[in-house]
Design a protein around this motif. Structure first.
Motif, PDB file in Angstrom:
ATOM      1  N   ARG A 104       4.634   6.967  -6.238  1.00  0.00           N
ATOM      2  CA  ARG A 104       4.396   6.123  -4.022  1.00  0.00           C
ATOM      3  C   ARG A 104       5.342   5.553  -3.469  1.00  0.00           C
ATOM      4  NH1 ARG A 104       0.387   3.691  -1.317  1.00  0.00           N
ATOM      5  NH2 ARG A 104      -1.253   3.435  -3.215  1.00  0.00           N
ATOM      6  N   SER A 105       6.296   4.518  -4.204  1.00  0.00           N
ATOM      7  CA  SER A 105       7.837   4.550  -3.549  1.00  0.00           C
ATOM      8  C   SER A 105       9.054   5.566  -4.564  1.00  0.00           C
ATOM      9  CB  SER A 105       8.324   3.214  -3.578  1.00  0.00           C
ATOM     10  OG  SER A 105       8.159   2.682  -5.535  1.00  0.00           O
ATOM     11  N   VAL A 132       1.771   9.424  -3.530  1.00  0.00           N
ATOM     12  CA  VAL A 132       1.119   8.746  -2.157  1.00  0.00           C
ATOM     13  C   VAL A 132       2.010   9.256  -1.735  1.00  0.00           C
ATOM     14  CG1 VAL A 132       0.087   6.731  -1.265  1.00  0.00           C
ATOM     15  CG2 VAL A 132      -0.656   7.599  -3.867  1.00  0.00           C
ATOM     16  N   GLY A 133       1.654  10.211  -0.148  1.00  0.00           N
ATOM     17  CA  GLY A 133       3.223   9.978   0.815  1.00  0.00           C
ATOM     18  C   GLY A 133       4.228  10.992   0.659  1.00  0.00           C
ATOM     19  N   THR A 153      -0.738  15.866  -3.425  1.00  0.00           N
ATOM     20  CA  THR A 153      -0.496  14.812  -2.502  1.00  0.00           C
ATOM     21  C   THR A 153      -2.057  13.995  -2.103  1.00  0.00           C
ATOM     22  OG1 THR A 153       1.748  16.201  -2.410  1.00  0.00           O
ATOM     23  CG2 THR A 153       1.249  14.216  -0.521  1.00  0.00           C
ATOM     24  N   ASP A 156      -0.451   9.142   2.685  1.00  0.00           N
ATOM     25  CA  ASP A 156      -0.692   7.043   2.790  1.00  0.00           C
ATOM     26  C   ASP A 156      -0.653   6.483   4.067  1.00  0.00           C
ATOM     27  OD1 ASP A 156       0.094   4.216   1.985  1.00  0.00           O
ATOM     28  OD2 ASP A 156       2.151   4.449   1.552  1.00  0.00           O
ATOM     29  N   THR A 157      -2.270   5.680   3.757  1.00  0.00           N
ATOM     30  CA  THR A 157      -2.581   5.345   4.660  1.00  0.00           C
ATOM     31  C   THR A 157      -2.835   3.288   5.018  1.00  0.00           C
ATOM     32  OG1 THR A 157      -4.510   5.124   3.892  1.00  0.00           O
ATOM     33  CG2 THR A 157      -4.736   6.672   5.442  1.00  0.00           C
ATOM     34  N   ALA A 160      -5.090   1.359  -0.101  1.00  0.00           N
ATOM     35  CA  ALA A 160      -4.690   2.120  -1.254  1.00  0.00           C
ATOM     36  C   ALA A 160      -6.810   2.250  -1.851  1.00  0.00           C
ATOM     37  CB  ALA A 160      -4.884   1.424  -2.734  1.00  0.00           C
ATOM     38  N   TYR A 163      -8.809   6.288  -2.220  1.00  0.00           N
ATOM     39  CA  TYR A 163      -8.516   7.631  -2.344  1.00  0.00           C
ATOM     40  C   TYR A 163      -9.586   7.537  -3.792  1.00  0.00           C
ATOM     41  CZ  TYR A 163      -4.697   7.320   0.039  1.00  0.00           C
ATOM     42  OH  TYR A 163      -3.480   7.285   0.867  1.00  0.00           O
TER      43      TYR A 163
END
Length: 166
Positions: A104-105, A132-133, A153, A156-157, A160, A163
């Motif tokens: 994610r990050s 994610v994103g 992929t 990213d809204t 969480a 999905y």
């Protein structure tokens, strides 16, 4: 992201490992490295595909191990994450493939990159099952001169729970 159904499906992960290794063209590493715990199943599948050892970093130290390689990261708001890896898990000069369940990050993958570097290893690729994103993948790509690939992929809204996996 609730990826439980995916990371518990070892038959699926064994198939994913073979497809990913062939389609990306990853060379056979000396070791596959991941972070405990959810990344272990996909990393194990990848290690079996290449017939190499699996090493995994943990947020706690094993009692019977005397030497560790460690990486720390401070996250807002003052949270510190430390991953420990037995020093004997990766040898200097090893070629390492980083594998994780999701990005994610990119912070976990950056800690794994730091562990590999501290062990004197070279990272030849990074593979994640789910990104994610794009921000996390971009952060990892900026940190390593090797292929960084996500099997799938998701947008990213910020929610969480949107999905579901079937």
């Amino acid at each position: 992201v609730d990826n439980t159904a995916v990371v518990f499906d070892q038959s699926l992960l064994d198939l994913v490992a073979g497809v990913a290794a062939q389609s990306v063209g990853f060379d056979r590493p000396d070791v596959v490295l991941t972070a405990a715990t959810d990344g272990i199943t996909i990393a194990s599948a990848m290690a079996r595909h290449f017939d190499v050892p699996l090493a995994y970093a943990k947020k706690s130290r094993e009692t019977g191990v005397s030497e560790f390689v460690e990486a720390r990261q401070r996250l807002p708001p003052g949270i510190e994450i430390t991953y420990s890896l037995p020093a004997s898990a990766i040898d200097p000069g090893d070629d390492v493939l980083l594998v994780d369940d999701f990005v994610r990050s990119g912070s976990t993958q950056q800690l794994l990159l730091e562990l590999a570097d501290s062990a004197g290893a070279t990272v030849s690729g990074v593979f994640t099952l789910i990104a994610v994103g794009a921000d996390g993948l971009d952060a990892v790509r900026d940190a390593v001169a090797a292929p960084v690939v996500a099997f799938t992929t998701l947008a990213d809204t910020g929610d969480a729970d949107v999905y579901p996996y079937s």
